[in-house]
Design a protein around this motif. Structure first.
Motif, short mmCIF file in Angstrom:
data_model
loop_
_atom_site.label_atom_id
_atom_site.label_comp_id
_atom_site.label_asym_id
_atom_site.label_seq_id
_atom_site.Cartn_x
_atom_site.Cartn_y
_atom_site.Cartn_z
N SER A 1 0.83 -1.20 0.00
CA SER A 1 0.00 0.00 0.00
C SER A 1 0.87 1.26 0.00
CB SER A 1 -0.92 0.02 1.23
OG SER A 1 -0.17 0.10 2.41
N THR A 2 0.29 2.34 -0.49
CA THR A 2 0.97 3.63 -0.55
C THR A 2 1.16 4.18 0.86
OG1 THR A 2 0.00 4.10 -2.70
CG2 THR A 2 0.81 5.98 -1.44
N LYS A 3 2.37 4.69 1.13
CA LYS A 3 2.69 5.22 2.46
C LYS A 3 2.47 6.73 2.49
CE LYS A 3 6.84 3.44 2.24
NZ LYS A 3 8.23 3.05 2.59
N ILE A 4 1.76 7.20 3.51
CA ILE A 4 1.46 8.63 3.65
C ILE A 4 1.88 9.09 5.04
CG2 ILE A 4 -0.39 10.36 3.76
CD1 ILE A 4 -1.87 8.78 1.64
N LEU A 5 2.54 10.25 5.08
CA LEU A 5 2.93 10.87 6.36
C LEU A 5 1.98 12.02 6.66
CD1 LEU A 5 4.79 11.48 8.77
CD2 LEU A 5 6.30 12.73 7.19
N VAL A 6 1.32 11.96 7.82
CA VAL A 6 0.43 13.03 8.28
C VAL A 6 1.16 13.82 9.38
CG1 VAL A 6 -1.74 13.57 9.46
CG2 VAL A 6 -1.67 11.73 7.76
N VAL A 7 1.29 15.13 9.17
CA VAL A 7 2.01 15.97 10.13
C VAL A 7 1.07 17.06 10.64
CG1 VAL A 7 4.06 17.36 10.56
CG2 VAL A 7 4.10 15.60 8.77
N ASP A 8 0.67 16.95 11.92
CA ASP A 8 -0.21 17.97 12.52
C ASP A 8 -0.08 17.86 14.03
OD1 ASP A 8 -2.54 19.54 13.39
OD2 ASP A 8 -3.17 19.41 11.29
N ASP A 9 0.07 19.00 14.69
CA ASP A 9 0.23 18.97 16.15
C ASP A 9 -1.11 18.80 16.87
OD1 ASP A 9 -0.54 21.54 15.38
OD2 ASP A 9 0.43 22.48 17.11
#
Length: 232
Positions: free
Chosen positions: A2-10
């Motif tokens: 599967s496609t890897k996604i990075l979520v960046v949010d504090d």
């Protein structure tokens, strides 16, 4: 795989909501809550797309974007609570592929993710099937290795500047409106956007290309947009 996604949010609620939606759609998701952690996770996990908040502790989203762009052209979608045109323009100039303004509908974010990934895949395939470089007197633009040469000398050029001049030079004497360039070079519908980002990139390109040749030029077509003019 599967496609890897990075979520960046504090904001943990936002990051968990996005993680839930993305995982339900079959993506592998990594989460970071500050800028330094985002860069570290990006380097170790090599995601294929980044959802990046701007207001982050330790290192803001602008700096994270700069760090990623030093080594990768992976798609980046900026998440911003700010609506000012300046922020949108800056994000695009730094190499972001799209942006979503908070508060947002998670389904809209999902649609943007799919569209950006589809374009990234399509762009790679299209580039395999099309010419990789355009050449004019004293000018060579190679889209395969993202290199701009003036009089045979490589000139340091940000990715979007290079894509813009490549797009114009690949279509000599054709006039493009600013909106067309935003859709065709930045590859998304610039909802309610300000076309100033195109003007900024053209201005920077002109600084590099001024006086290089009298057989072609980057022209403003007043009231319409821009063209790469080639003299017969």
């Amino acid at each position: 795989m599967s496609t890897k996604i990075l979520v960046v949010d504090d904001d943990h609620n936002i990051s968990e909501l996005l993680k839930l939606y993305l995982e339900n759609d079959g993506y592998t998701v990594f989460v970071a809550h500050d800028g330094q952690e985002a860069v570290s996770v990006f380097q170790s996990k090599a995601p294929e797309l980044v959802l990046l908040d701007i207001m982050l502790p330790k290192m803001d989203g602008w700096q994270v974007c700069r760090e990623i762009r030093k080594s990768s052209n992976v798609p980046i979608i900026m998440l911003t609570a700010k609506g000012e045109t300046f922020d949108k323009v800056l994000g695009l100039e730094l190499g972001a592929d799209d942006y979503v303004t908070k508060p947002f509908d998670a389904k809209e974010v999902m649609a943007r993710v799919k569209a950006v990934l589809r374009r990234a895949s399509g762009t790679a395939e299209a580039q395999e099937q099309t010419k990789k470089a355009v050449k004019y007197e004293n000018l060579e633009i190679n889209i395969e290795n993202y290199e701009l040469k003036i009089k045979g000398k490589p000139i340091d050029t940000p990715p979007k500047e290079l894509e813009l001049i490549y797009h114009l030079a690949s279509n000599p004497n054709r006039v493009f409106t600013r909106d067309q360039l935003l859709e065709e070079v930045w590859e998304f519908n610039y909802y309610g956007g300000d076309s100033r980002t195109v003007d900024v990139h053209v201005k920077r390109l002109r600084e590099k290309l001024d006086g290089v040749s009298d057989k072609w030029s980057l022209k403003t077509v007043w009231g319409v947009g821009y063209k790469f003019e080639v003299k017969e």
